[in-house]
Design an enzyme around this catalytic site. Structure first.
Site, PDB file in Angstrom:
ATOM      1  N   ASP A  75     -31.783 -11.812  93.484  1.00 20.79           N
ATOM      2  CA  ASP A  75     -32.488 -12.181  94.784  1.00 20.79           C
ATOM      3  C   ASP A  75     -33.381 -11.895  94.465  1.00 20.79           C
ATOM      4  O   ASP A  75     -33.944 -10.375  94.181  1.00 20.79           O
ATOM      5  CB  ASP A  75     -31.478 -11.445  95.630  1.00 20.79           C
ATOM      6  N   GLY A 162     -39.148 -23.772  93.307  1.00 26.61           N
ATOM      7  CA  GLY A 162     -39.394 -22.672  94.684  1.00 26.61           C
ATOM      8  C   GLY A 162     -41.032 -22.789  94.531  1.00 26.61           C
ATOM      9  O   GLY A 162     -41.839 -23.994  94.447  1.00 26.61           O
ATOM     10  N   ASP A 164     -43.759 -21.709  93.175  1.00 25.24           N
ATOM     11  CA  ASP A 164     -44.045 -21.632  91.572  1.00 25.24           C
ATOM     12  C   ASP A 164     -46.105 -22.729  91.743  1.00 25.24           C
ATOM     13  O   ASP A 164     -46.505 -21.457  91.431  1.00 25.24           O
ATOM     14  CB  ASP A 164     -44.219 -21.793  90.226  1.00 25.24           C
ATOM     15  N   ARG A 190     -39.603 -12.222  87.140  1.00 25.09           N
ATOM     16  CA  ARG A 190     -37.693 -11.586  86.908  1.00 25.09           C
ATOM     17  C   ARG A 190     -38.384 -11.441  85.270  1.00 25.09           C
ATOM     18  O   ARG A 190     -36.792 -10.604  84.729  1.00 25.09           O
ATOM     19  CB  ARG A 190     -37.629 -13.690  86.336  1.00 25.09           C
TER      20      ARG A 190
HETATM   21  P1  IMP Z   1     -32.199 -16.520  96.418  1.00 23.17           P
HETATM   22  O1  IMP Z   1     -32.473 -14.933  95.757  1.00 23.17           O
HETATM   23  O2  IMP Z   1     -31.202 -17.649  96.005  1.00 23.17           O
HETATM   24  O3  IMP Z   1     -32.470 -16.079  97.688  1.00 23.17           O
HETATM   25  O4  IMP Z   1     -33.950 -17.665  97.234  1.00 23.17           O
HETATM   26  C1  IMP Z   1     -35.003 -16.800  96.278  1.00 23.17           C
HETATM   27  C2  IMP Z   1     -36.511 -18.058  96.244  1.00 23.17           C
HETATM   28  O5  IMP Z   1     -37.407 -17.404  96.173  1.00 23.17           O
HETATM   29  C3  IMP Z   1     -35.630 -19.141  95.799  1.00 23.17           C
HETATM   30  O6  IMP Z   1     -35.486 -20.447  96.149  1.00 23.17           O
HETATM   31  C4  IMP Z   1     -37.611 -19.333  94.774  1.00 23.17           C
HETATM   32  O7  IMP Z   1     -37.716 -20.894  96.171  1.00 23.17           O
HETATM   33  C5  IMP Z   1     -38.081 -18.388  95.125  1.00 23.17           C
HETATM   34  N1  IMP Z   1     -38.043 -18.389  94.320  1.00 23.17           N
HETATM   35  C6  IMP Z   1     -37.434 -16.672  93.724  1.00 23.17           C
HETATM   36  N2  IMP Z   1     -37.811 -16.679  91.991  1.00 23.17           N
HETATM   37  C7  IMP Z   1     -38.854 -17.201  91.863  1.00 23.17           C
HETATM   38  C8  IMP Z   1     -40.007 -17.560  90.721  1.00 23.17           C
HETATM   39  O8  IMP Z   1     -39.796 -17.714  90.389  1.00 23.17           O
HETATM   40  N3  IMP Z   1     -40.745 -19.255  91.129  1.00 23.17           N
HETATM   41  C9  IMP Z   1     -40.696 -19.682  92.587  1.00 23.17           C
HETATM   42  N4  IMP Z   1     -39.981 -19.483  93.354  1.00 23.17           N
HETATM   43  C10 IMP Z   1     -39.212 -18.374  92.814  1.00 23.17           C
END
Ligand code: IMP
Length: 203
Positions: A75, A162, A164, A190
């Protein structure tokens, strides 16, 4: 004492292709076969908690119960200081439309809210990642990674996913989306969480 991962296949409880690809790449050196939630036809549980760890637990335990396999969930999201930590756990929700997720819309909202507040530069933010490894017997382990940085506008770069294209990690001049996966995966939130996971569960 952290429980060790024993086995050759790890279920990564995500339907997000970007997260899954990064995870498979990060775990490559450890010889683990990574399968995603879509490969196993798992439903997407509703994320009803208001913390990253709460939602990561929901996803990991649902997958472990459904498959009988140790399951790792991610998450993650971005916290923007001038917006008091928003969008935070609602990072994905900001992109939600009737026709799927639109991250240009989500990034535009973040920038518009910052502009409306006349927020000073640099507009600091953090990407956060919480990993939960859950076993079918209900045990779990939690690992967290943070990447500090700042936001830019207009967005830059075509790689990644996302948010980025608007995030420049601390100590760098390029956005996550201008880096290749190898470069992003050395420094990302991550990667930080995965290295704790590997040290804890494979060490
Ligand atoms: P969830 O964890 O699925 O609830 O959603 C997390 C959201 O955070 C994703 O849909 C991305 O939009 C954003 N996100 C998480 N990690 C990254 C990343 O490494 N780069 C860009 N966006 C991220």
């Amino acid at each position: 004492m952290t429980r060790k991962f024993a086995g050759d296949t790890l279920l990564v409880a995500t339907h997000n292709k970007g997260k899954l690809e990064e995870m498979a790449h990060l775990l490559q050196p450890f010889g683990v076969k990574v399968v995603g939630a879509s490969d196993m036809n798992l439903p997407e549980p509703e994320e009803t908690e208001d913390t990253f760890v709460g939602n990561a637990r929901i996803k990991a335990h649902a997958a472990a119960m459904a498959t009988g396999l140790p399951s790792l969930s991610d998450d993650s999201g971005i916290t923007i200081d001038a917006l008091n930590g928003a969008p935070g756990v609602y990072t994905a929700d900001w992109a939600e439309t009737e026709n799927g997720r639109d991250f240009l819309m989500a990034m535009t909202r973040a920038n518009t809210e910052l502009e409306n507040l006349n927020a000073p530069h640099p507009r600091t933010a953090q990407f956060r990642c919480t990993l939960v490894l859950a076993w079918p017997d209900g045990h779990d382990e939690v690992f967290e990674g943070v990447a500090p940085g700042h936001l830019v506008w207009p967005i830059r770069g075509k790689d990644g996913f996302g948010y980025d294209p608007m995030f420049v990690p601390q100590g760098h001049e390029t956005t996550y989306a201008e880096m290749d996966r190898w470069e992003k995966n050395k420094i990302s939130h991550r990667a930080a969480a995965v290295s704790k996971f590997v040290a804890g569960c494979f060490g």
